[in-house]
Scaffold this motif. Structure first.
Motif, PDB file in Angstrom:
ATOM      1  N   VAL A 114      37.467  47.635  34.517  1.00  0.00           N
ATOM      2  CA  VAL A 114      37.214  47.555  35.939  1.00  0.00           C
ATOM      3  C   VAL A 114      37.228  46.106  36.369  1.00  0.00           C
ATOM      4  O   VAL A 114      36.568  45.271  35.761  1.00  0.00           O
ATOM      5  N   LEU A 115      37.957  45.820  37.426  1.00  0.00           N
ATOM      6  CA  LEU A 115      38.020  44.482  37.981  1.00  0.00           C
ATOM      7  C   LEU A 115      37.231  44.473  39.260  1.00  0.00           C
ATOM      8  O   LEU A 115      37.621  45.104  40.246  1.00  0.00           O
ATOM      9  N   PRO A 158      41.220  38.803  54.619  1.00  0.00           N
ATOM     10  CA  PRO A 158      41.724  40.129  54.271  1.00  0.00           C
ATOM     11  C   PRO A 158      41.047  40.641  53.008  1.00  0.00           C
ATOM     12  O   PRO A 158      40.898  39.912  52.025  1.00  0.00           O
ATOM     13  N   ALA A 159      40.627  41.909  53.024  1.00  0.00           N
ATOM     14  CA  ALA A 159      39.952  42.489  51.869  1.00  0.00           C
ATOM     15  C   ALA A 159      40.952  42.778  50.763  1.00  0.00           C
ATOM     16  O   ALA A 159      42.089  43.152  51.013  1.00  0.00           O
ATOM     17  N   GLN A 160      40.526  42.599  49.519  1.00  0.00           N
ATOM     18  CA  GLN A 160      41.356  42.880  48.361  1.00  0.00           C
ATOM     19  C   GLN A 160      40.870  44.177  47.718  1.00  0.00           C
ATOM     20  O   GLN A 160      39.690  44.503  47.757  1.00  0.00           O
ATOM     21  N   ALA A 161      41.782  44.924  47.105  1.00  0.00           N
ATOM     22  CA  ALA A 161      41.424  46.206  46.516  1.00  0.00           C
ATOM     23  C   ALA A 161      40.802  46.019  45.142  1.00  0.00           C
ATOM     24  O   ALA A 161      41.182  45.131  44.383  1.00  0.00           O
ATOM     25  N   ASP A 162      39.791  46.856  44.823  1.00  0.00           N
ATOM     26  CA  ASP A 162      39.287  46.947  43.472  1.00  0.00           C
ATOM     27  C   ASP A 162      40.253  47.815  42.686  1.00  0.00           C
ATOM     28  O   ASP A 162      40.831  48.760  43.209  1.00  0.00           O
ATOM     29  N   SER A 163      40.425  47.544  41.388  1.00  0.00           N
ATOM     30  CA  SER A 163      41.344  48.344  40.589  1.00  0.00           C
ATOM     31  C   SER A 163      40.729  48.646  39.235  1.00  0.00           C
ATOM     32  O   SER A 163      39.852  47.933  38.751  1.00  0.00           O
ATOM     33  N   SER A 164      41.187  49.723  38.626  1.00  0.00           N
ATOM     34  CA  SER A 164      40.789  50.090  37.276  1.00  0.00           C
ATOM     35  C   SER A 164      42.030  50.571  36.547  1.00  0.00           C
ATOM     36  O   SER A 164      42.978  51.068  37.157  1.00  0.00           O
ATOM     37  N   SER A 165      42.049  50.399  35.233  1.00  0.00           N
ATOM     38  CA  SER A 165      43.220  50.800  34.461  1.00  0.00           C
ATOM     39  C   SER A 165      42.787  51.353  33.113  1.00  0.00           C
ATOM     40  O   SER A 165      41.672  51.102  32.641  1.00  0.00           O
ATOM     41  N   ASN A 166      43.688  52.117  32.505  1.00  0.00           N
ATOM     42  CA  ASN A 166      43.378  52.741  31.231  1.00  0.00           C
ATOM     43  C   ASN A 166      44.668  53.204  30.560  1.00  0.00           C
ATOM     44  O   ASN A 166      45.667  53.458  31.236  1.00  0.00           O
ATOM     45  N   HIS A 167      44.626  53.295  29.240  1.00  0.00           N
ATOM     46  CA  HIS A 167      45.675  53.923  28.438  1.00  0.00           C
ATOM     47  C   HIS A 167      45.108  55.222  27.879  1.00  0.00           C
ATOM     48  O   HIS A 167      43.995  55.221  27.347  1.00  0.00           O
ATOM     49  N   THR A 196      41.432  51.042  44.867  1.00  0.00           N
ATOM     50  CA  THR A 196      40.756  51.612  46.026  1.00  0.00           C
ATOM     51  C   THR A 196      41.100  50.798  47.260  1.00  0.00           C
ATOM     52  O   THR A 196      41.291  49.586  47.173  1.00  0.00           O
ATOM     53  N   PRO A 197      41.177  51.417  48.427  1.00  0.00           N
ATOM     54  CA  PRO A 197      41.478  50.652  49.636  1.00  0.00           C
ATOM     55  C   PRO A 197      40.295  49.796  50.049  1.00  0.00           C
ATOM     56  O   PRO A 197      39.151  50.227  49.981  1.00  0.00           O
TER      57      PRO A 197
END
Length: 223
Positions: free
Chosen positions: A6-7, A17-26, A170-171
């Motif tokens: 999670v970032l 301007p708002a930046q999106a939170d992101s998550s990633s996985n394999h 996420t927006p």
């Protein structure tokens, strides 16, 4: 299964301007028909990107995450035969053997398409394939599976797996963007209740009459 990375989004100054939170996985998705919980929660209006690779088999047919070129009725995208018995589905449907997705909870299991009650969940199954980029229409947990055996639940001849790399954003960093307040003079709402009727102007040099009800012509001398 690897843990989700999670970032966290930073706090922004007003007007930035708002930046999106992101998550990633394999994740690895086996061909045995079980839905894989990716550990990723997607948000409606955000973004979802999936890249998948690998090979799996269903009996004599082998395919990658994009699916087999053969149409087949025992297929999660075959909504026409829902409620039929496990060997009664007849509508040939493409994307058999492809990587598929589901957002929410309780995705439909192989063999569940024999019940009409599965239809609301069956409609939520979507094609992923080898490359998927889209904005989710609803929020919830992301699941992945192989598109096969929706009616028969005959998974004993399935083998192999595909690997998927998932990134979800996420927006507006998971919240609402800061909306600037409008400038200028404040706007007041119109008054409520009955409108006020102004009294008539008294002309100089005339008797100090008053009007009943403020209606011209209904004037009387003060008594």
């Amino acid at each position: 299964m690897a843990a989700a990375m999670v970032l966290a989004g930073a706090t922004l100054a007003p007007g930035t301007p708002a930046q999106a939170d992101s998550s990633s996985n394999h994740v690895t998705v086996p061909a045995d028909g079980s839905w894989v919980d990716t550990g990723i929660d997607v948000t409606a209006g955000g973004s979802l990107e999936i890249t998948a690779w690998g090979r799996w088999r269903d009996g004599a047919y082998e395919s990658g995450p994009s699916g087999s070129g053969k149409a087949w009725p025992d297929n999660f995208f075959n909504l026409s035969d829902i409620g039929f018995c496990g060997v009664c589905a007849r509508t040939m449907t493409p994307r058999w053997g492809a990587l598929e997705g589901y957002v929410g909870y309780d995705p439909p299991a192989p063999g569940s398409y024999t019940s009409p009650a599965v239809f609301p969940r069956a409609r939520k199954v979507f094609f992923v394939g080898a490359i998927y980029e889209a904005s989710p229409q609803e929020s919830g947990r992301l699941w992945l599976n192989k598109n096969a055996d929706a009616y028969s639940n005959y998974t004993v001849d399935n083998s192999g797996s595909v690997t998927a790399h998932i990134t979800a954003s996420t927006p507006w960093g998971g919240g609402s963007p800061e909306i600037p307040q409008p400038g200028g003079n404040p706007v007041f709402p119109p008054p409520t209740g009955n409108p006020q009727i102004p009294l008539p102007t008294v002309n100089p040099g005339l008797p100090n009459w008053y009007c009943l009800g403020g209606v011209p012509g209904s004037c009387n001398h003060p008594g």
